[in-house]
Design an enzyme around this catalytic site. Structure first.
Site, PDB file in Angstrom:
ATOM      1  N   ASN A  87       0.846  -1.196   0.000  1.00 29.82           N
ATOM      2  CA  ASN A  87       0.000   0.000   0.000  1.00 29.82           C
ATOM      3  C   ASN A  87       0.878   1.242   0.000  1.00 29.82           C
ATOM      4  OD1 ASN A  87       0.504   0.885   2.839  1.00 29.82           O
ATOM      5  ND2 ASN A  87      -0.378  -1.121   3.256  1.00 29.82           N
ATOM      6  N   LYS A  97     -14.428   0.785  15.806  1.00 27.02           N
ATOM      7  CA  LYS A  97     -13.073   0.219  15.706  1.00 27.02           C
ATOM      8  C   LYS A  97     -12.336   0.329  17.036  1.00 27.02           C
ATOM      9  CE  LYS A  97     -11.080   0.187  11.686  1.00 27.02           C
ATOM     10  NZ  LYS A  97     -10.407   0.645  10.468  1.00 27.02           N
TER      11      LYS A  97
HETATM   12  N1  CTP Z   1      -3.413  -3.241  12.233  1.00 24.38           N
HETATM   13  C1  CTP Z   1      -2.635  -4.266  12.716  1.00 24.38           C
HETATM   14  N2  CTP Z   1      -2.575  -5.464  12.073  1.00 24.38           N
HETATM   15  C2  CTP Z   1      -3.304  -5.676  10.957  1.00 24.38           C
HETATM   16  C3  CTP Z   1      -4.128  -4.632  10.453  1.00 24.38           C
HETATM   17  C4  CTP Z   1      -4.155  -3.425  11.113  1.00 24.38           C
HETATM   18  O1  CTP Z   1      -1.962  -4.081  13.728  1.00 24.38           O
HETATM   19  N3  CTP Z   1      -3.248  -6.855  10.361  1.00 24.38           N
HETATM   20  C5  CTP Z   1      -3.460  -1.974  12.975  1.00 24.38           C
HETATM   21  C6  CTP Z   1      -2.897  -0.778  12.255  1.00 24.38           C
HETATM   22  O2  CTP Z   1      -1.530  -0.599  12.555  1.00 24.38           O
HETATM   23  C7  CTP Z   1      -3.733   0.354  12.801  1.00 24.38           C
HETATM   24  C8  CTP Z   1      -5.059  -0.279  13.097  1.00 24.38           C
HETATM   25  O3  CTP Z   1      -4.817  -1.676  13.169  1.00 24.38           O
HETATM   26  O4  CTP Z   1      -3.240   0.845  14.023  1.00 24.38           O
HETATM   27  C9  CTP Z   1      -6.175   0.033  12.123  1.00 24.38           C
HETATM   28  O5  CTP Z   1      -6.024  -0.587  10.941  1.00 24.38           O
HETATM   29  P1  CTP Z   1      -7.180  -0.613   9.816  1.00 24.38           P
HETATM   30  O6  CTP Z   1      -6.570  -1.218   8.617  1.00 24.38           O
HETATM   31  O7  CTP Z   1      -7.818   0.706   9.696  1.00 24.38           O
HETATM   32  O8  CTP Z   1      -8.225  -1.529  10.502  1.00 24.38           O
HETATM   33  P2  CTP Z   1      -8.868  -2.846  10.007  1.00 24.38           P
HETATM   34  O9  CTP Z   1      -8.864  -3.750  11.163  1.00 24.38           O
HETATM   35  O10 CTP Z   1      -8.203  -3.287   8.787  1.00 24.38           O
HETATM   36  O11 CTP Z   1     -10.353  -2.424   9.741  1.00 24.38           O
HETATM   37  P3  CTP Z   1     -11.176  -2.218   8.379  1.00 24.38           P
HETATM   38  O12 CTP Z   1     -10.322  -2.663   7.238  1.00 24.38           O
HETATM   39  O13 CTP Z   1     -12.353  -3.025   8.604  1.00 24.38           O
HETATM   40  O14 CTP Z   1     -11.445  -0.757   8.355  1.00 24.38           O
END
Ligand code: CTP
Length: 411
Positions: free
Chosen positions: A215, A343
């Site tokens: 990304n 969240k």
């Molecule tokens: N994060 C993490 N491990 C993952 C995905 C995300 O630790 N596998 C952490 C990111 O570092 C960030 C937070 O979770 O602090 C939010 O990530 P986000 O991608 O917005 O959340 P998702 O759980 O992916 O939610 P969604 O895609 O449903 O919005």
């Protein structure tokens, strides 16, 4: 007063500018050049700009009868070692690191260094050299010895080097040298003695040995948080994926690539941590099966089956020791307030920093960001559009202020 040791790295021309910046910051600077450095940059230049006598030779620098700064006219190495607030060796060659690690004293600068107790007077080395030299096992070992003995070492930047090769070894920038000095001299900030783990940047998942899914995260937000915590005196480790900008040179950086590597590194580093800041944009999905060999165009139907990766943040929320503060970051584009509140609860963190990349100047690849922060205590704090570095300072302030208020309320 600062003693600036200059050795013969190609970056020694930058030491002139560093000296000027130290002066602008209010320091008196006295310069010691090694003989080789004096062949590259003439002592007269430093003398003219510093208005101070420059040292090169161990015995002959003070003309007979002339008063020396510290009253050690017959002992120039002591004159540069006494009555000073700090020593900066910039650039520091592999040679001076080796000499300092071994306690060798065969010229003015190395003898000056041996005459200083790093526990009393901060000494900062700014290594700058060819990448292979920097990573040479002997140089690595010398760096480790120096750190262990209480010397500060900045990590060089990465990129194109003066020799034409690419790698680690670049001059990190005056700003970072000054920041390191500032923390050593005025440090003991609000996070002194605290251990902080920050995740930053993207991760990559593999489709085959040459293709990846990733990304656009630049790592800037996480690096800014790491720097802000470091400036407050914390012991910081930043676990980061492949980024185009480098981590701040004074924090410990653990470079990883995949979500699994990031997860393992976080698990290892979070032991004993007081704060975890999860600013990385971790890949949420990975291919169910990565092909072992490069996929041919003709072999592939264009469909990639993906499965979810482990949520590092959610796991940390469960596994953290009591009292560890956990800060998550979220990127929301729709129903932002509701999605963010959900969240915060679902992930189990204490704070959620929320940004909407659709807003002007916010999100990936920008120097600036605009966020609001939800707290587990039900609070919501809005921040205006500002640089990521400024924002990081304000986020650290917020977390520290609330922690202090919480502690006061418990008493
Ligand atoms: N994060 C993490 N491990 C993952 C995905 C995300 O630790 N596998 C952490 C990111 O570092 C960030 C937070 O979770 O602090 C939010 O990530 P986000 O991608 O917005 O959340 P998702 O759980 O992916 O939610 P969604 O895609 O449903 O919005």
């Amino acid at each position: 007063m600062v003693t600036l040791g200059v050795t013969s790295g190609i970056a020694c021309y930058k030491a002139v500018d560093l000296m000027r910046d130290l002066q602008r910051a209010g320091a008196r600077v006295r310069v010691v050049l090694t003989r080789s450095a004096a062949e590259l940059v003439r002592p007269a230049l430093f003398e003219a700009l510093s208005g101070e006598r420059v040292g090169v030779e161990l015995w002959t620098d003070w003309p007979a009868g002339e008063e020396s700064e510290g009253g050690y006219a017959r002992f120039p190495h002591l004159d540069f070692a006494r009555g000073i607030d700090a020593v900066v060796v910039a650039p520091a060659t592999a040679n001076i690191l080796g000499k300092a690690a071994a306690g060798l004293a065969d010229d003015l600068l190395s003898t000056t260094l041996v005459a200083i107790d790093p526990a009393e007077t901060p000494v900062v080395f700014v290594p700058s050299m060819n990448a292979t030299m920097y990573e040479n096992p002997a140089v690595r070992a010398n760096r480790a010895v120096l750190r262990e003995r209480g010397y500060a070492l900045l990590a060089p930047g990465e990129g194109a080097l003066a020799c034409g090769e690419i790698g680690i070894g670049r001059w990190p920038g005056n700003e970072f040298v000054l920041a390191a000095l500032d923390r050593l001299l005025n440090g003991h900030g609000r996070m002194a003695g605290r251990r902080v783990v920050v995740t930053a940047g993207p991760t990559q998942v593999e489709i085959d040995p040459v293709r990846i899914v990733s990304n656009r995260s630049s790592g800037r937000m996480g690096f800014a948080v790491a720097e802000a915590c470091w400036r407050e005196g914390a012991d910081v480790v930043v676990v980061h994926g492949p980024t185009s900008v480098g981590p701040p040179p004074f924090v410990r950086a653990v470079a990883v690539r995949t979500p699994e590597e990031m997860s393992a590194a976080v698990r290892e580093e979070m032991e004993g941590a007081d704060q975890l800041w999860m600013a990385a944009a971790v890949s949420d999905w990975r291919p169910v099966e990565a092909a072992e060999r490069k996929l041919k165009k003709s072999d592939w139907d264009g469909i990639l089956r993906m499965e979810q990766t482990e949520d590092i943040l959610a796991r940390a929320a469960v596994e953290r020791a009591p009292g560890t503060t956990l800060v998550g970051f979220a990127l929301e584009t729709d129903d932002v307030p509701e999605a963010a509140a959900r969240k915060l609860r679902a992930k189990g963190c204490d704070w959620l920093v929320v940004n909407n990349p659709r807003e002007e100047g916010a999100g990936f690849e920008h120097e600036t960001n605009r966020v609001f922060v939800l707290g587990r205590d039900g609070s919501r704090t809005e921040f205006d559009l500002m640089s990521k570095r400024e924002l990081a300072r304000r986020l650290v302030d917020l977390v520290l202020d609330r922690a202090a208020a919480g502690a006061a309320a418990e008493r």
